[in-house]
Design a protein around this motif. Sequence first.
Motif, mmCIF file in Angstrom:
data_model
loop_
_atom_site.group_PDB
_atom_site.id
_atom_site.type_symbol
_atom_site.label_atom_id
_atom_site.label_comp_id
_atom_site.label_asym_id
_atom_site.label_seq_id
_atom_site.Cartn_x
_atom_site.Cartn_y
_atom_site.Cartn_z
ATOM 1 N N VAL A 162 0.853 -1.191 0.000
ATOM 2 C CA VAL A 162 0.000 0.000 0.000
ATOM 3 C C VAL A 162 0.889 1.240 0.000
ATOM 4 N N THR A 163 0.428 2.284 -0.680
ATOM 5 C CA THR A 163 1.117 3.571 -0.655
ATOM 6 C C THR A 163 0.225 4.590 0.032
ATOM 7 N N ILE A 164 0.839 5.411 0.886
ATOM 8 C CA ILE A 164 0.105 6.483 1.561
ATOM 9 C C ILE A 164 0.813 7.799 1.262
ATOM 10 N N PRO A 165 0.242 8.632 0.400
ATOM 11 C CA PRO A 165 0.823 9.958 0.143
ATOM 12 C C PRO A 165 0.220 10.993 1.080
ATOM 13 N N ARG A 166 1.047 11.823 1.646
ATOM 14 C CA ARG A 166 0.570 12.879 2.543
ATOM 15 C C ARG A 166 1.258 14.175 2.123
#
Length: 421
Positions: free
Chosen positions: A204-208
Amino acid sequence: MKIENLEAYCLDVAQRAKIASAQLASVTGKQKNDWLNRSAERLRGRIAEILEANDKDIAAAPGFNLTPAEIDRLKLNPERVEDIAQALEYIAKLPDPVGEVISSQVRPNGLDVQKVRVPLGVVFFIYESRPNVTADAAALCVKSSNAVILRGGKEAINSSMKIAEILSETAGEVGIPCDAVQLVATTDRDAVGHFLKMNQFIDVTIPRGGEGLIRRVTQDATMPVIKHFAGNCHVYVDALAEEQKTLDIVINSKCQRMGVCNAAESLVVHRAVVDTLLPKIADALKERGVEIRGDEATCASVPFAVPATEDDFYTEYHGPIISCKVVETLDEAIQHINKCSSGHTEAICTNDLAAAREFALRIDSSAVMINASTRFNDGGEFGLGAEIGISTDKFHARGPCGLRELTSYKYIVYGDGQTRG
Protein backbone atom coordinates in the motif's frame (compact mmCIF):
# COMPACT_ATOMS: atom_id res chain seq x y z
CA MET A 1 22.68 11.83 -2.27
CA LYS A 2 23.31 10.95 -5.92
CA ILE A 3 22.58 7.33 -6.80
CA GLU A 4 23.98 6.02 -10.09
CA ASN A 5 21.45 3.24 -10.69
CA LEU A 6 18.27 4.58 -9.15
CA GLU A 7 15.98 1.74 -10.26
CA ALA A 8 18.31 -0.89 -8.78
CA TYR A 9 18.54 1.07 -5.53
CA CYS A 10 14.74 1.32 -5.22
CA LEU A 11 14.36 -2.38 -6.00
CA ASP A 12 16.85 -3.28 -3.27
CA VAL A 13 15.01 -1.11 -0.70
CA ALA A 14 11.65 -2.65 -1.63
CA GLN A 15 12.97 -6.22 -1.51
CA ARG A 16 14.55 -5.70 1.90
CA ALA A 17 11.31 -4.17 3.19
CA LYS A 18 9.38 -7.22 1.98
CA ILE A 19 11.75 -9.56 3.81
CA ALA A 20 11.49 -7.42 6.95
CA SER A 21 7.68 -7.47 6.82
CA ALA A 22 7.71 -11.28 6.85
CA GLN A 23 10.11 -11.27 9.81
CA LEU A 24 7.85 -8.86 11.71
CA ALA A 25 5.18 -11.57 11.88
CA SER A 26 7.11 -13.24 14.70
CA VAL A 27 7.97 -10.04 16.59
CA THR A 28 6.11 -9.71 19.88
CA GLY A 29 4.21 -6.73 21.19
CA LYS A 30 6.77 -6.41 23.98
CA GLN A 31 9.61 -6.12 21.48
CA LYS A 32 7.77 -3.40 19.58
CA ASN A 33 7.07 -1.44 22.75
CA ASP A 34 10.67 -1.88 23.92
CA TRP A 35 11.80 -0.49 20.57
CA LEU A 36 9.53 2.55 20.87
CA ASN A 37 10.62 3.33 24.44
CA ARG A 38 14.30 2.73 23.71
CA SER A 39 14.08 4.88 20.57
CA ALA A 40 12.57 7.71 22.60
CA GLU A 41 15.50 7.60 24.99
CA ARG A 42 18.00 7.36 22.12
CA LEU A 43 16.51 10.45 20.46
CA ARG A 44 16.95 12.34 23.72
CA GLY A 45 20.51 11.08 24.10
CA ARG A 46 21.50 12.05 20.56
CA ILE A 47 19.74 15.38 20.41
CA ALA A 48 22.94 17.21 19.47
CA GLU A 49 23.28 15.09 16.30
CA ILE A 50 19.62 15.64 15.41
CA LEU A 51 19.85 19.40 15.84
CA GLU A 52 23.09 19.51 13.84
CA ALA A 53 21.36 17.70 10.97
CA ASN A 54 18.37 20.01 11.27
CA ASP A 55 20.64 23.07 11.11
CA LYS A 56 21.72 21.90 7.64
CA ASP A 57 18.09 21.74 6.53
CA ILE A 58 17.32 25.18 7.95
CA ALA A 59 20.39 26.63 6.22
CA ALA A 60 19.24 25.21 2.90
CA ALA A 61 15.60 26.28 3.35
CA PRO A 62 15.86 29.67 1.56
CA GLY A 63 17.01 27.85 -1.56
CA PHE A 64 13.72 25.94 -1.59
CA ASN A 65 11.69 29.18 -1.31
CA LEU A 66 10.07 28.08 1.94
CA THR A 67 7.79 30.54 3.69
CA PRO A 68 8.51 31.54 7.31
CA ALA A 69 5.66 29.27 8.41
CA GLU A 70 7.13 26.34 6.47
CA ILE A 71 10.58 26.96 7.94
CA ASP A 72 9.05 27.02 11.41
CA ARG A 73 7.44 23.61 10.80
CA LEU A 74 10.80 22.31 9.62
CA LYS A 75 12.81 23.61 12.58
CA LEU A 76 13.69 21.37 15.51
CA ASN A 77 14.73 22.43 19.00
CA PRO A 78 15.08 20.52 22.29
CA GLU A 79 11.38 20.95 23.08
CA ARG A 80 10.30 19.59 19.70
CA VAL A 81 12.65 16.62 19.91
CA GLU A 82 11.18 15.91 23.33
CA ASP A 83 7.70 16.01 21.75
CA ILE A 84 8.83 13.43 19.19
CA ALA A 85 10.19 11.18 21.95
CA GLN A 86 7.00 11.49 23.98
CA ALA A 87 4.92 10.59 20.90
CA LEU A 88 6.86 7.33 20.58
CA GLU A 89 6.26 6.55 24.24
CA TYR A 90 2.57 7.29 23.81
CA ILE A 91 2.29 4.90 20.86
CA ALA A 92 4.02 2.23 22.97
CA LYS A 93 1.12 2.46 25.43
CA LEU A 94 -1.55 1.92 22.76
CA PRO A 95 -3.08 -1.56 22.36
CA ASP A 96 -1.34 -3.70 19.74
CA PRO A 97 -3.95 -4.38 17.03
CA VAL A 98 -2.14 -7.35 15.49
CA GLY A 99 -3.66 -10.72 16.38
CA GLU A 100 -6.95 -9.28 17.63
CA VAL A 101 -9.84 -11.69 16.99
CA ILE A 102 -12.40 -9.47 15.29
CA SER A 103 -15.08 -12.17 15.25
CA SER A 104 -15.35 -15.90 15.88
CA GLN A 105 -17.98 -18.55 15.32
CA VAL A 106 -18.16 -22.32 15.62
CA ARG A 107 -19.89 -23.85 12.62
CA PRO A 108 -22.32 -26.79 12.91
CA ASN A 109 -19.55 -29.10 11.66
CA GLY A 110 -17.30 -28.01 14.54
CA LEU A 111 -15.01 -25.67 12.59
CA ASP A 112 -13.94 -22.64 14.63
CA VAL A 113 -13.80 -19.76 12.11
CA GLN A 114 -11.89 -16.72 13.37
CA LYS A 115 -11.43 -13.36 11.69
CA VAL A 116 -8.04 -12.08 12.88
CA ARG A 117 -6.39 -8.67 12.44
CA VAL A 118 -3.09 -8.76 10.51
CA PRO A 119 -0.65 -6.13 9.16
CA LEU A 120 -0.90 -4.76 5.63
CA GLY A 121 2.72 -5.72 4.87
CA VAL A 122 4.95 -3.05 3.33
CA VAL A 123 3.86 0.59 3.45
CA PHE A 124 5.37 3.18 1.10
CA PHE A 125 4.80 6.51 2.85
CA ILE A 126 5.39 9.80 1.00
CA TYR A 127 5.14 12.90 3.15
CA GLU A 128 5.88 16.58 3.48
CA SER A 129 8.91 18.20 5.08
CA ARG A 130 8.19 17.76 8.76
CA PRO A 131 10.86 15.76 10.62
CA ASN A 132 8.48 14.63 13.35
CA VAL A 133 6.40 12.77 10.75
CA THR A 134 9.39 10.51 10.09
CA ALA A 135 9.23 9.19 13.65
CA ASP A 136 5.42 9.13 13.85
CA ALA A 137 4.99 7.16 10.64
CA ALA A 138 7.73 4.67 11.48
CA ALA A 139 6.29 4.13 14.96
CA LEU A 140 2.74 3.55 13.73
CA CYS A 141 3.80 1.22 10.94
CA VAL A 142 6.10 -0.97 13.02
CA LYS A 143 3.73 -1.01 16.01
CA SER A 144 1.15 -2.50 13.60
CA SER A 145 3.86 -4.92 12.33
CA ASN A 146 4.29 -3.27 8.93
CA ALA A 147 7.63 -2.51 7.31
CA VAL A 148 7.78 1.07 6.05
CA ILE A 149 9.65 2.82 3.27
CA LEU A 150 9.79 6.52 4.12
CA ARG A 151 10.10 9.10 1.38
CA GLY A 152 10.23 12.54 3.01
CA GLY A 153 10.57 15.93 1.39
CA LYS A 154 13.95 17.18 0.24
CA GLU A 155 13.69 20.17 2.60
CA ALA A 156 14.01 17.90 5.67
CA ILE A 157 16.29 15.22 4.25
CA ASN A 158 19.13 15.61 6.80
CA SER A 159 16.82 15.67 9.83
CA SER A 160 14.76 12.74 8.57
CA MET A 161 17.83 10.64 7.78
CA LYS A 162 19.24 11.12 11.26
CA ILE A 163 15.94 10.22 12.94
CA ALA A 164 15.42 7.17 10.70
CA GLU A 165 19.01 6.06 11.35
CA ILE A 166 18.40 6.09 15.10
CA LEU A 167 15.09 4.21 14.79
CA SER A 168 16.63 1.54 12.54
CA GLU A 169 19.65 1.03 14.80
CA THR A 170 17.46 0.69 17.87
CA ALA A 171 15.20 -1.81 16.12
CA GLY A 172 18.09 -4.22 15.66
CA GLU A 173 18.90 -4.05 19.37
CA VAL A 174 15.50 -5.49 20.36
CA GLY A 175 15.18 -8.12 17.64
CA ILE A 176 13.19 -6.10 15.13
CA PRO A 177 14.62 -6.23 11.57
CA CYS A 178 16.53 -3.03 10.86
CA ASP A 179 15.01 -2.91 7.38
CA ALA A 180 11.55 -2.50 8.91
CA VAL A 181 12.32 1.24 8.82
CA GLN A 182 14.05 2.55 5.70
CA LEU A 183 14.30 6.14 4.56
CA VAL A 184 14.84 6.70 0.84
CA ALA A 185 18.33 8.19 0.72
CA THR A 186 17.78 10.33 -2.36
CA THR A 187 15.58 13.31 -3.09
CA ASP A 188 15.39 12.37 -6.79
CA ARG A 189 11.69 12.56 -7.67
CA ASP A 190 12.08 9.67 -10.11
CA ALA A 191 12.51 7.35 -7.12
CA VAL A 192 8.81 7.70 -6.32
CA GLY A 193 7.92 6.51 -9.81
CA HIS A 194 10.08 3.42 -9.43
CA PHE A 195 8.54 2.46 -6.08
CA LEU A 196 5.00 2.95 -7.39
CA LYS A 197 5.63 0.20 -9.95
CA MET A 198 6.75 -2.36 -7.33
CA ASN A 199 3.43 -3.86 -6.28
CA GLN A 200 5.09 -7.26 -5.89
CA PHE A 201 6.93 -5.87 -2.86
CA ILE A 202 4.87 -2.90 -1.67
CA ASP A 203 1.32 -3.53 -0.41
CA VAL A 204 0.00 0.00 0.00
CA THR A 205 1.12 3.57 -0.65
CA ILE A 206 0.10 6.48 1.56
CA PRO A 207 0.82 9.96 0.14
CA ARG A 208 0.57 12.88 2.54
CA GLY A 209 1.06 16.24 0.92
CA GLY A 210 -0.40 18.51 -1.73
CA GLU A 211 -3.25 17.53 -4.01
CA GLY A 212 -0.90 17.42 -7.02
CA LEU A 213 1.29 14.79 -5.35
CA ILE A 214 -1.71 12.68 -4.35
CA ARG A 215 -3.22 12.77 -7.83
CA ARG A 216 0.12 11.77 -9.34
CA VAL A 217 0.50 8.87 -6.92
CA THR A 218 -3.08 7.72 -7.47
CA GLN A 219 -2.56 7.79 -11.23
CA ASP A 220 0.81 6.00 -11.27
CA ALA A 221 0.55 3.52 -8.38
CA THR A 222 0.22 -0.19 -9.18
CA MET A 223 -0.81 -0.97 -5.60
CA PRO A 224 -3.71 0.35 -3.46
CA VAL A 225 -3.41 3.96 -2.27
CA ILE A 226 -4.87 5.40 0.93
CA LYS A 227 -5.38 8.96 -0.20
CA HIS A 228 -6.20 12.28 1.34
CA PHE A 229 -7.35 14.84 -1.18
CA ALA A 230 -8.29 18.42 -0.34
CA GLY A 231 -9.87 19.40 2.97
CA ASN A 232 -12.74 21.67 1.89
CA CYS A 233 -14.55 21.50 5.24
CA HIS A 234 -17.95 23.16 5.82
CA VAL A 235 -19.77 24.63 8.80
CA TYR A 236 -23.55 24.81 8.31
CA VAL A 237 -25.41 27.34 10.49
CA ASP A 238 -28.97 26.04 10.80
CA ALA A 239 -32.16 28.04 11.39
CA LEU A 240 -32.11 27.02 15.06
CA ALA A 241 -28.41 27.62 15.70
CA GLU A 242 -27.47 28.98 19.12
CA GLU A 243 -25.62 32.27 18.72
CA GLN A 244 -22.64 31.98 21.06
CA LYS A 245 -21.98 28.32 20.36
CA THR A 246 -22.09 29.01 16.64
CA LEU A 247 -19.68 31.94 16.88
CA ASP A 248 -17.25 29.84 18.91
CA ILE A 249 -17.47 26.87 16.51
CA VAL A 250 -17.07 28.93 13.32
CA ILE A 251 -14.13 30.92 14.66
CA ASN A 252 -12.37 27.86 16.05
CA SER A 253 -13.00 25.82 12.88
CA LYS A 254 -11.58 28.53 10.65
CA CYS A 255 -9.07 30.47 12.72
CA GLN A 256 -7.44 28.20 15.30
CA ARG A 257 -5.03 26.91 12.61
CA MET A 258 -5.79 27.95 9.06
CA GLY A 259 -3.21 25.85 7.23
CA VAL A 260 -4.42 22.40 8.30
CA CYS A 261 -6.72 20.00 6.49
CA ASN A 262 -9.51 20.07 9.08
CA ALA A 263 -9.85 23.87 9.13
CA ALA A 264 -13.18 25.18 7.81
CA GLU A 265 -13.00 26.68 4.32
CA SER A 266 -16.73 27.08 3.61
CA LEU A 267 -19.66 28.53 5.52
CA VAL A 268 -23.29 27.66 4.75
CA VAL A 269 -26.01 29.74 6.42
CA HIS A 270 -29.78 29.23 6.62
CA ARG A 271 -31.84 32.15 5.32
CA ALA A 272 -33.62 32.43 8.69
CA VAL A 273 -30.46 33.71 10.42
CA VAL A 274 -28.95 35.79 7.62
CA ASP A 275 -30.03 39.10 9.14
CA THR A 276 -29.36 38.18 12.77
CA LEU A 277 -26.44 35.77 13.07
CA LEU A 278 -24.50 36.04 9.80
CA PRO A 279 -23.42 39.70 10.37
CA LYS A 280 -22.03 38.74 13.79
CA ILE A 281 -20.15 35.78 12.34
CA ALA A 282 -18.81 38.00 9.56
CA ASP A 283 -17.64 40.68 12.00
CA ALA A 284 -15.86 38.07 14.12
CA LEU A 285 -14.11 36.66 11.06
CA LYS A 286 -13.16 40.12 9.83
CA GLU A 287 -11.62 40.95 13.22
CA ARG A 288 -9.33 37.97 12.68
CA GLY A 289 -8.34 39.04 9.18
CA VAL A 290 -10.51 36.56 7.28
CA GLU A 291 -11.92 37.60 3.90
CA ILE A 292 -15.45 36.40 3.13
CA ARG A 293 -16.29 35.41 -0.44
CA GLY A 294 -20.04 35.06 -0.66
CA ASP A 295 -22.99 34.57 -2.94
CA GLU A 296 -25.46 37.40 -3.65
CA ALA A 297 -27.40 36.93 -0.43
CA THR A 298 -24.21 36.93 1.63
CA CYS A 299 -22.96 40.14 0.02
CA ALA A 300 -26.34 41.80 0.66
CA SER A 301 -26.07 40.99 4.38
CA VAL A 302 -22.31 41.56 4.75
CA PRO A 303 -21.20 44.81 3.03
CA PHE A 304 -17.49 43.93 3.14
CA ALA A 305 -17.96 40.45 1.62
CA VAL A 306 -16.40 39.84 -1.80
CA PRO A 307 -18.52 38.22 -4.55
CA ALA A 308 -17.64 34.55 -4.84
CA THR A 309 -16.96 32.66 -8.03
CA GLU A 310 -18.20 29.10 -8.49
CA ASP A 311 -14.64 27.85 -7.88
CA ASP A 312 -14.58 29.51 -4.45
CA PHE A 313 -17.12 27.01 -3.14
CA TYR A 314 -14.76 24.13 -4.00
CA THR A 315 -11.49 25.70 -2.80
CA GLU A 316 -9.27 24.71 0.11
CA TYR A 317 -7.69 28.09 0.90
CA HIS A 318 -5.20 27.13 3.63
CA GLY A 319 -5.39 30.76 4.70
CA PRO A 320 -7.55 33.75 5.74
CA ILE A 321 -10.37 33.31 3.20
CA ILE A 322 -13.73 31.55 3.61
CA SER A 323 -16.59 31.06 1.15
CA CYS A 324 -20.20 31.64 2.24
CA LYS A 325 -23.45 30.34 0.75
CA VAL A 326 -26.98 31.21 1.92
CA VAL A 327 -29.57 28.42 1.62
CA GLU A 328 -33.34 28.26 2.04
CA THR A 329 -33.58 24.81 3.60
CA LEU A 330 -31.60 22.07 5.34
CA ASP A 331 -32.01 19.96 2.22
CA GLU A 332 -30.40 22.66 0.07
CA ALA A 333 -27.52 22.92 2.56
CA ILE A 334 -26.88 19.18 2.42
CA GLN A 335 -27.01 19.12 -1.38
CA HIS A 336 -24.60 22.07 -1.64
CA ILE A 337 -22.13 20.54 0.82
CA ASN A 338 -22.17 17.09 -0.80
CA LYS A 339 -21.63 18.75 -4.18
CA CYS A 340 -18.69 20.97 -3.16
CA SER A 341 -17.10 19.04 -0.30
CA SER A 342 -13.89 17.03 -0.57
CA GLY A 343 -15.34 14.45 1.80
CA HIS A 344 -13.22 15.43 4.79
CA THR A 345 -15.20 17.08 7.64
CA GLU A 346 -18.52 18.91 7.90
CA ALA A 347 -20.19 20.50 10.94
CA ILE A 348 -23.72 21.62 11.78
CA CYS A 349 -24.65 24.22 14.39
CA THR A 350 -28.24 23.67 15.55
CA ASN A 351 -30.54 23.08 18.51
CA ASP A 352 -32.86 21.04 16.27
CA LEU A 353 -32.13 17.36 16.98
CA ALA A 354 -34.07 16.18 13.92
CA ALA A 355 -32.02 18.50 11.67
CA ALA A 356 -28.79 17.29 13.25
CA ARG A 357 -29.74 13.65 12.68
CA GLU A 358 -30.70 14.25 9.05
CA PHE A 359 -27.47 16.16 8.44
CA ALA A 360 -25.39 13.36 9.96
CA LEU A 361 -27.27 10.71 7.99
CA ARG A 362 -27.04 12.35 4.57
CA ILE A 363 -23.66 14.12 4.58
CA ASP A 364 -21.11 12.01 2.69
CA SER A 365 -17.84 12.86 4.46
CA SER A 366 -15.38 11.03 6.70
CA ALA A 367 -16.55 12.92 9.80
CA VAL A 368 -19.67 14.88 10.75
CA MET A 369 -19.57 17.23 13.73
CA ILE A 370 -22.76 18.20 15.54
CA ASN A 371 -22.28 21.45 17.47
CA ALA A 372 -18.50 21.00 17.50
CA SER A 373 -15.52 22.37 15.57
CA THR A 374 -14.25 20.71 12.40
CA ARG A 375 -10.80 20.82 14.02
CA PHE A 376 -11.68 17.73 16.07
CA ASN A 377 -11.31 15.38 13.10
CA ASP A 378 -7.93 14.15 14.28
CA GLY A 379 -6.56 10.82 15.44
CA GLY A 380 -5.54 12.12 18.84
CA GLU A 381 -8.86 13.86 19.43
CA PHE A 382 -10.77 10.72 18.41
CA GLY A 383 -8.81 8.61 20.87
CA LEU A 384 -6.81 6.73 18.23
CA GLY A 385 -3.48 8.04 19.47
CA ALA A 386 -1.24 9.19 16.64
CA GLU A 387 -2.33 9.06 13.00
CA ILE A 388 -0.55 8.59 9.70
CA GLY A 389 -3.07 10.80 7.90
CA ILE A 390 -6.78 11.47 7.40
CA SER A 391 -8.27 9.53 4.52
CA THR A 392 -11.06 11.02 2.40
CA ASP A 393 -11.36 7.64 0.70
CA LYS A 394 -13.94 4.96 1.50
CA PHE A 395 -11.65 1.96 0.96
CA HIS A 396 -9.75 0.67 2.82
CA ALA A 397 -9.73 3.31 5.55
CA ARG A 398 -11.74 6.49 6.11
CA GLY A 399 -11.00 9.41 8.41
CA PRO A 400 -8.02 9.43 10.80
CA CYS A 401 -5.73 6.46 10.11
CA GLY A 402 -4.23 5.05 13.27
CA LEU A 403 -2.92 1.61 14.17
CA ARG A 404 -6.04 -0.35 13.24
CA GLU A 405 -6.29 1.37 9.88
CA LEU A 406 -2.80 0.04 9.12
CA THR A 407 -4.09 -3.52 9.39
CA SER A 408 -6.26 -5.87 7.37
CA TYR A 409 -7.59 -9.27 8.41
CA LYS A 410 -7.48 -12.90 7.47
CA TYR A 411 -9.51 -15.94 8.45
CA ILE A 412 -7.96 -18.63 10.61
CA VAL A 413 -9.99 -21.84 10.81
CA TYR A 414 -9.43 -24.46 13.55
CA GLY A 415 -10.62 -27.97 12.76
CA ASP A 416 -10.32 -31.51 14.04
CA GLY A 417 -10.12 -33.56 10.87
CA GLN A 418 -13.24 -32.21 9.16
CA THR A 419 -13.57 -32.77 5.42
CA ARG A 420 -16.15 -31.35 3.05
CA GLY A 421 -18.59 -33.74 1.45
